[in-house]
Design a protein around this motif. Structure first.
Motif, mmCIF file in Angstrom:
data_model
loop_
_atom_site.group_PDB
_atom_site.id
_atom_site.type_symbol
_atom_site.label_atom_id
_atom_site.label_comp_id
_atom_site.label_asym_id
_atom_site.label_seq_id
_atom_site.Cartn_x
_atom_site.Cartn_y
_atom_site.Cartn_z
ATOM 1 N N CYS A 4 -0.738 -4.204 6.066
ATOM 2 C CA CYS A 4 -0.850 -5.424 5.100
ATOM 3 C C CYS A 4 0.116 -6.364 5.357
ATOM 4 O O CYS A 4 1.191 -6.328 5.428
ATOM 5 C CB CYS A 4 -0.732 -4.948 3.607
ATOM 6 S SG CYS A 4 -0.612 -6.426 2.511
ATOM 7 N N SER A 40 0.991 1.641 5.932
ATOM 8 C CA SER A 40 0.569 2.414 5.413
ATOM 9 C C SER A 40 0.149 3.517 6.545
ATOM 10 O O SER A 40 -0.785 3.043 7.176
ATOM 11 C CB SER A 40 -0.556 2.242 4.172
ATOM 12 O OG SER A 40 -1.024 3.427 3.743
ATOM 13 N N PRO A 44 0.777 -1.009 0.041
ATOM 14 C CA PRO A 44 -0.209 -0.133 -0.035
ATOM 15 C C PRO A 44 0.958 1.352 0.073
ATOM 16 O O PRO A 44 2.080 1.231 0.364
ATOM 17 C CB PRO A 44 -0.689 -0.149 1.369
ATOM 18 C CG PRO A 44 -0.020 -1.154 2.187
ATOM 19 C CD PRO A 44 0.672 -1.850 1.058
ATOM 20 N N ARG A 74 -8.089 -5.282 -0.972
ATOM 21 C CA ARG A 74 -8.310 -3.728 -0.728
ATOM 22 C C ARG A 74 -8.939 -3.710 0.859
ATOM 23 O O ARG A 74 -9.707 -4.456 1.232
ATOM 24 C CB ARG A 74 -9.366 -3.093 -1.631
ATOM 25 C CG ARG A 74 -8.941 -3.538 -3.130
ATOM 26 C CD ARG A 74 -10.301 -2.734 -3.892
ATOM 27 N NE ARG A 74 -10.142 -3.001 -5.203
ATOM 28 C CZ ARG A 74 -10.801 -3.498 -6.032
ATOM 29 N NH1 ARG A 74 -11.604 -4.267 -5.785
ATOM 30 N NH2 ARG A 74 -10.337 -3.395 -7.417
ATOM 31 N N LEU A 100 -7.078 1.038 0.621
ATOM 32 C CA LEU A 100 -5.632 0.814 0.591
ATOM 33 C C LEU A 100 -5.586 -0.472 -0.012
ATOM 34 O O LEU A 100 -6.337 -1.379 0.067
ATOM 35 C CB LEU A 100 -5.172 0.650 2.060
ATOM 36 C CG LEU A 100 -5.286 1.669 3.025
ATOM 37 C CD1 LEU A 100 -4.744 1.507 4.341
ATOM 38 C CD2 LEU A 100 -4.605 3.069 2.246
ATOM 39 N N HIS A 101 -4.559 -0.623 -1.099
ATOM 40 C CA HIS A 101 -4.325 -1.932 -2.130
ATOM 41 C C HIS A 101 -3.202 -2.558 -1.776
ATOM 42 O O HIS A 101 -1.964 -1.723 -1.605
ATOM 43 C CB HIS A 101 -4.631 -1.319 -3.521
ATOM 44 C CG HIS A 101 -4.389 -2.604 -4.365
ATOM 45 N ND1 HIS A 101 -5.658 -3.245 -4.829
ATOM 46 C CD2 HIS A 101 -3.378 -3.232 -5.047
ATOM 47 C CE1 HIS A 101 -5.177 -4.143 -5.486
ATOM 48 N NE2 HIS A 101 -3.732 -4.180 -5.628
ATOM 49 N N CYS A 102 -3.225 -3.849 -1.569
ATOM 50 C CA CYS A 102 -1.800 -4.540 -1.516
ATOM 51 C C CYS A 102 -1.995 -6.008 -2.201
ATOM 52 O O CYS A 102 -2.979 -6.496 -2.445
ATOM 53 C CB CYS A 102 -1.771 -4.728 0.196
ATOM 54 S SG CYS A 102 -0.245 -5.516 0.728
ATOM 55 N N TRP A 129 -5.506 -7.451 7.241
ATOM 56 C CA TRP A 129 -5.335 -6.021 7.341
ATOM 57 C C TRP A 129 -5.236 -5.724 8.993
ATOM 58 O O TRP A 129 -6.236 -6.184 9.758
ATOM 59 C CB TRP A 129 -6.137 -5.086 6.919
ATOM 60 C CG TRP A 129 -5.972 -4.967 5.186
ATOM 61 C CD1 TRP A 129 -6.517 -5.683 4.099
ATOM 62 C CD2 TRP A 129 -5.205 -4.064 4.610
ATOM 63 N NE1 TRP A 129 -6.103 -5.447 3.031
ATOM 64 C CE2 TRP A 129 -5.213 -4.379 3.113
ATOM 65 C CE3 TRP A 129 -4.431 -3.013 4.822
ATOM 66 C CZ2 TRP A 129 -4.439 -3.749 2.344
ATOM 67 C CZ3 TRP A 129 -3.357 -2.431 4.024
ATOM 68 C CH2 TRP A 129 -3.629 -2.595 2.617
#
Length: 272
Positions: free
Chosen positions: A137, A150, A61, A121, A75-77, A89
């Motif tokens: 993440c 993040s 992220p 996400r 938030l993307h991982c 998460w």
């Protein structure tokens, strides 16, 4: 140990190639043989069982995100590993998702290790001051763990917090939201004959309805080969070369829809 690392590097190179093709073209099934044969020494269309697990976050992220109160944030991982990893998460030290581990899923037993790229996400539909924190993440595959952080910063947080009554009065609690897929596998490799589970976790209000579309652009229905499970996962029993291709998970509610793709690549088991 060196041999295991070399195998992982080869698998990573192949997997990166697969993922790039998934991203840019749905004609991967036509090109896969050329891509495999073009890679360095050895038949990378085979899979060797490994006792060493492996995981790496390939797309962390973003390190810092700034959002004002009332905005939407995601938030993307992404991670790659063997056995296929799961992503959780955390907000500080508190886990805030419950993505089930592939290997802990009691529905399938005696599975091969497999190798997958997974994505997740974290969706916050309405940012509040309480959301300001460090988010992690955490990708896990077998005994291996990788994590990236993040920081979510809420610049106008001061004096903007709401209690439960205020959240209801403002119609923030219970509001309808666009559906989003929150955990899936963009690409998945496993040995021919293995049972596999392709994930598709989602959020949204009202709760989204879900369907899977197979590589022939037909809706998947549960039978002896396939089963769409209650939590959205697609179970495929005893995969064969004919099962290779792009499987699409589509979710819908009254607000809208979302979709993700998984490329499934059955592999021959190495005789070595």
């Amino acid at each position: 140990m060196a041999n295991v690392k070399q195998k992982m590097v080869k698998l990573s190179v192949l997997f990166t190639t697969l993922c790039l093709h998934v991203a840019y073209s749905r004609r991967l099934t036509d090109d896969i043989d050329n891509e495999v044969s073009a890679l360095p020494a050895g038949n990378l269309g085979t899979f060797e069982y490994k006792t060493t697990s492996y995981v790496k976050i390939t797309q962390p992220p973003v390190p810092v995100v700034q959002r004002n109160v009332g905005t939407h944030v995601e938030l993307h991982c992404e991670a790659m590993g063997s056995p296929p990893p799961t992503i959780q998460w955390y907000k500080g030290h508190m886990r805030i998702t419950e993505n089930e581990s592939f290997e802990d899923n009691n529905y399938i037993v005696d599975r091969s290790p497999g190798f997958a790229k997974v994505a997740s996400r974290l969706v916050i539909n309405y940012v509040l001051p309480r959301h300001q924190d460090n988010y992690y993440c955490v990708a896990e595959a077998g005994s291996q763990v990788d994590r990236k952080m993040s920081a979510l910063v809420v610049p106008n947080a001061r004096g903007r917090e709401m209690n439960f009554t205020q959240l209801i009065a403002s119609k923030i609690l219970g509001a309808h939201h666009h559906p989003r897929v929150t955990f899936w596998a963009p690409a998945y490799m496993d040995v021919i004959g293995s049972d596999v589970i392709l994930p598709c976790k989602s959020v949204g209000n009202p709760k989204p309805e879900l369907m899977w579309i197979d590589p022939n652009n037909k809706q998947v229905t549960s039978d002896e080969k396939f089963e769409v499970m209650q939590d959205g996962e697609l179970s495929i029993r005893s995969i064969s070369w004919d099962d290779m291709g792009v499987y699409t998970c589509i979710i819908r509610n009254s607000v809208g829809e979302d979709s993700v793709e998984t490329f499934l690549y059955p592999m021959q088991e190495s005789s070595k």
